[in-house]
Design an enzyme around this catalytic site. Structure first.
Site, PDB file in Angstrom:
ATOM      1  CD  GLU A  55      -3.034  -0.310   2.402  1.00 36.94           C
ATOM      2  OE1 GLU A  55      -2.775   0.627   3.177  1.00 36.94           O
ATOM      3  OE2 GLU A  55      -3.884  -1.171   2.651  1.00 36.94           O
TER       4      GLU A  55
ATOM      5  CG  ASP B 207      -3.313   8.877   8.117  1.00 36.29           C
ATOM      6  OD1 ASP B 207      -3.248   7.650   8.310  1.00 36.29           O
ATOM      7  OD2 ASP B 207      -3.513   9.386   7.000  1.00 36.29           O
TER       8      ASP B 207
ATOM      9  CE1 TYR C 224      -7.790  -0.675   6.842  1.00 36.14           C
ATOM     10  CE2 TYR C 224      -6.601  -0.166   4.831  1.00 36.14           C
ATOM     11  CZ  TYR C 224      -6.687  -0.152   6.206  1.00 36.14           C
ATOM     12  OH  TYR C 224      -5.649   0.388   6.935  1.00 36.14           O
TER      13      TYR C 224
END
Lengths: 266, 398
Positions: A49, A60, A174
Site C-alpha cells: 500500500e 491518520d 478493508y
C-alpha cells in the site's frame, strides 16, 4: 485476472494469509521508497500500500501525519509517484494499491487519475475519506479500466452499510479494527473477530484488517481469522526512527520479515 | 430558485456531500435523524427560542447608521449581532447544537476554533448545560488570541493546542475530526460554521437563519419594504448564510458576500476561496478551496482571524455558481479603515471580520442608486481585535 486477484488465489492455494504493508510514498524520499518496496517484497510482504501524502490527513494519527509531512517537504506529488510505480513495474509484479485522500485525486482529475494509475501499473485504490455514496464517479472509470476500488468497513458500520461497502469493493475489503485514527494500539477488542466473521458472510471477497496492528502477537491473532493483515504505522515508525541512517532499508526489512512469518503461519 | 434545499445526502448541485471516514458515516446519519426529529418538536423549538431570548439577547436591533449613511450617500442599516451574549452571532448556533447534543444523550462536547469566538460560544453553552467540553485551537491562534483562550478556561473548557500543519483553524478542524472519530459514541462535535460534511452545513445555516428572518421583519416595519442589498462577510460563511438564507427567494434583493482579500489577491496571501479558489474536497465537503497545483491545501492570510480559512461552506459554492449571490474581496487595509470609520462615526467597534462588509459598502458607494437601502450584518464586536488593531497602528511597538 489482475495482480491483486491472482495474489489472493496464489495465497489461498498455499494456505497462507496475506501481509499488506503500508508506507508513505516519498518518505524519506522517492528513491528510498523504491528500495523499501523491493525490500519489503523480498522479506515477505504480499501487497504494497503506497500512501499519497496529503496536507490534511484527517484519518491518520501522529506517525503517518509526520510521514506525510516529510514526503510533502520533498515535493512528492501524484505525478512523481506514478513514475515511481512505472519504474517498480520493471522489477516487480507485487500488487500495488494507492491509499489517498480524495482531494489530490480529485484535483488531478478522476478519469485521468484512473487512466494514468492503470497505465503505470497501479492495481487498486483506497480513498480514506470517500464512502461508497460519494464514489460513483471513481467507480465508473475504475470498473472500465480495471482498477480495484477498496472501501473501508468501520466498527460503526451497521449491516445495511456493510452491504453497500461489500458491493462497492473490488480486490478486497478493508476492515478497520477500531474507531479512531491510524496508529499503534497495544491490543485490539475481542469483538473484532466477530465483525470479520460477519463481513465474510456478506461477501466472497477477501477481508483484510488494518489500523492499530503494531506487534507480532496482534498480527498473528488477527491473521487467525482475517484473510489479510495490514500494517502501516509500525513500519513507518521504523522509517521515522532511522531517517538519515545507512541501515534504514534493512531495519524496515527486518520488521517486515518478522511480521510476514507471523502472519503467513497463522 | 433551483436547489434551495440539498438532496438527502447534502448535495447542492455538485457541492456538499459527505466525504468522511467510514467510521463517521453512522454518526452523521444519527445526527441527521436526531436533528430532523428535534426541529419538528414544539418543546425543542420553544426551549431554543426562550434561550435565544432570555440568555443570548435576541432579537438584536436593526440599527439605522445615520452618520455612516450620510458619509457613504446610501441608507445603511446594521444588524447588531455584535450585541449578543459573547459578542458575535456564533452563540445562535452553539445554543441550538448544544440543545441537540443534550437531546441525543451525548456526554461531551468538542469544537474547533480559529479566532476563539466559536470556542468561547461553545464553552459558554457547555457551562450553561453542565457538559464537559474540549476545544481544539491552533498553537499560532492561541498566541494571537490570548484573551479568548483565557475566557474559555474561565468557563471551564479545556483548550487543546494543535501543533500540526499550519497550526491554525484548518488544523484545529482536522484534530477535532480525529477526536470525534475516536470518541464518536459519546461525543458531540459542535462545528462552528456552515462547513464540513452533511448535515452540518444545513444545521448551522438553520440555527443562524434567525438573523435573516429577524432582519426581514424589522426592515419591513422600519421601511415598509425589503432592502436592495444585503451584505455580509464570508469566512466559512455562517453569519452570511444565516443572513442570506431567508432572502434567497426574494429575487430583487441583491446578496453580497465579502471575502478576505488579505494583502491582495495577486500576493497569494488572502482567504478568498470563492473569488480565487478552485473546486475541491476539504473537511468532508466538495466546495471551493484554496489549494496548490498538487491539490494540497494552501495556507491563508487575513487580518481578521475568522476569515482566515482555506475552504467555504458548500451552499455558498452553490450560490456562487448559480449566480444568486455575488462575492467580492476586501483587503486588510480597507477593512482596517472601515473599522476606524465605524468606530468614529457610530461609536461601534466592529469585529475585523464584519469590517470587511462595512468596507465593501464604503468602496461600492459610488455605484449605489439614490434611494438604495442596504443592510450589513454586523456579525461581531471588535473588542477581541483591539490588540491586532494596536499592532497595525504601531507595528514597531514590540
Amino acid at each position: 485476472m489482475n495482480r491483486i486477484e491472482s495474489k489472493w488465489k496464489e495465497l489461498k492455494k498455499k494456505g497462507l494469509k496475506a501481509f499488506i504493508a503500508f508506507i508513505t510514498a516519498g518518505d524519506p524520499c522517492l528513491e528510498d521508497t523504491y528500495k523499501i518496496v523491493l525490500e519489503m517484497e523480498r522479506q515477505g510482504a504480499d501487497i504494497i500500500e503506497l500512501g499519497i501524502p496529503f496536507s490534511d490527513p484527517i484519518a491518520d494519527g501522529p506517525v503517518i501525519q509526520a510521514s506525510s509531512n516529510r514526503a510533502l517537504e520533498k515535493r512528492t506529488n501524484l505525478n512523481k509517484i506514478l513514475l515511481l510505480v512505472k519504474d517498480l513495474r520493471k522489477k516487480t509484479d507485487i500488487p500495488i494499491v494507492f491509499l489517498s485522500y480524495y482531494n489530490p485525486i480529485f484535483h488531478y482529475g478522476i478519469e485521468k487519475f484512473v487512466e494514468d494509475a492503470v497505465k503505470s501499473g497501479v492495481d487498486g485504490v483506497i480513498v480514506a475519506d470517500l464512502p461508497p455514496e460519494e464514489a460513483k464517479e471513481i467507480k465508473i472509470f475504475s470498473s472500465k479500466k480495471g482498477l480495484d476500488t477498496i472501501f473501508l468497513a468501520a466498527p460503526t458500520s451497521l449491516k445495511e452499510r456493510l452491504h453497500k461497502i461489500a458491493e462497492a469493493s473490488t480486490g478486497f475489503i478493508y476492515c478497520v479494527s477500531v474507531a479512531g485514527v491510524t496508529g499503534a494500539r497495544n491490543s485490539l477488542a475481542q469483538s473484532l473477530k466477530r465483525r470479520v466473521v460477519d463481513i465474510k458472510k456478506l461477501t466472497d471477497r477477501p477481508v483484510a484488517v488494518g489500523f492499530g496492528i503494531s506487534n507480532i502477537q496482534t498480527a498473528k491473532w488477527v491473521a487467525s481469522f482475517a484473510d489479510g493483515v495490514i500494517v502501516g504505522s509500525a513500519i513507518v515508525k521504523v522509517i521515522q526512527d532511522n531517517l538519515e541512517k545507512k541501515d534504514l532499508i534493512s531495519k524496515v526489512g527486518k520488521l517486515v520479515k518478522d511480521l510476514a512469518s507471523a502472519i503467513h503461519k497463522a | 430558485m433551483k436547489n434551495i434545499s440539498p438532496d438527502t445526502q447534502g448535495h447542492w448541485g455538485k457541492f456538499g456531500g459527505k466525504f468522511v471516514s467510514e467510521t463517521l458515516m453512522c454518526a452523521l446519519e444519527e445526527l441527521s435523524s436526531a436533528y430532523n426529529e428535534a426541529i419538528k418538536d414544539k418543546n425543542f423549538k420553544q426551549d431554543l427560542n426562550n434561550c435565544l431570548k432570555q440568555y443570548a439577547g435576541r432579537p438584536t436591533p436593526l440599527y439605522y447608521a445615520e452618520r455612516f449613511s450620510k458619509k457613504t450617500g446610501v441608507r445603511v442599516y446594521l444588524k447588531r449581532e455584535d450585541l449578543l451574549h459573547t459578542g458575535a452571532h456564533k452563540i445562535n448556533n452553539t445554543i441550538g447544537q448544544a440543545f441537540l447534543a443534550k437531546r441525543m444523550g451525548k456526554k461531551r462536547l468538542i469544537a474547533e476554533t480559529g479566532a476563539g469566538q466559536h470556542g468561547v460560544a461553545t464553552a459558554t453553552v457547555a457551562a450553561l448545560l453542565g457538559m464537559p467540553c474540549d476545544v481544539y485551537m491552533g498553537e499560532d491562534d492561541i498566541k494571537r488570541q490570548k484573551l479568548n483562550v483565557f475566557k474559555m478556561k474561565l468557563l471551564g473548557t479545556k483548550v487543546i493546542p494543535v501543533k500540526t500543519g499550519s497550526k491554525t483553524l484548518k488544523d484545529a478542524i482536522n484534530e477535532a475530526l480525529r477526536d470525534w472519530v475516536t470518541n464518536v459514541k459519546t461525543t458531540y462535535y459542535l462545528l462552528g460554521s456552515v462547513v464540513g460534511p452533511h448535515p452540518y452545513p444545513v444545521i448551522v445555516r438553520d440555527f443562524q437563519s434567525v438573523i435573516g428572518e429577524e432582519t426581514k421583519r424589522q426592515i419591513r416595519k422600519l421601511e415598509g419594504r425589503l432592502p436592495d442589498y444585503v451584505v455580509a462577510c464570508v469566512g466559512g460563511g455562517s453569519n452570511s448564510m444565516g443572513m442570506f438564507y431567508p432572502f434567497i427567494k426574494e429575487r430583487k434583493v441583491k446578496l453580497i458576500g465579502v471575502e478576505a482579500g488579505g494583502l491582495g489577491l495577486a500576493s497569494g496571501k488572502h482567504g478568498a476561496s470563492l473569488c480565487k479558489g478552485t473546486e475541491g474536497v476539504l473537511h468532508g465537503a466538495r466546495t471551493y478551496i484554496l489549494q496548490d497545483k498538487d491539490g494540497q491545501i494552501a495556507s491563508t492570510h487575513s487580518v481578521a482571524p475568522g476569515l482566515d480559512y482555506s475552504g467555504v461552506g458548500p451552499e455558498h459554492a452553490h450560490l456562487k455558481q448559480t449566480g444568486r449571490t455575488s462575492y467580492y474581496t476586501v483587503k486588510d487595509k480597507d477593512a482596517m479603515d472601515a473599522f476606524f470609520m465605524l468606530s468614529h462615526l457610530e461609536g461601534i467597534l466592529p469585529a475585523l471580520e464584519s469590517s470587511h462588509a462595512i468596507a465593501w459598502v464604503k468602496n461600492f458607494a459610488i455605484n449605489f442608486k439614490k434611494n438604495d437601502l442596504v443592510v450589513v450584518n454586523l456579525s461581531g464586536r471588535g473588542d477581541k481585535d483591539v490588540d491586532i488593531v494596536e499592532d497595525y497602528i504601531n507595528p514597531v511597538r514590540n
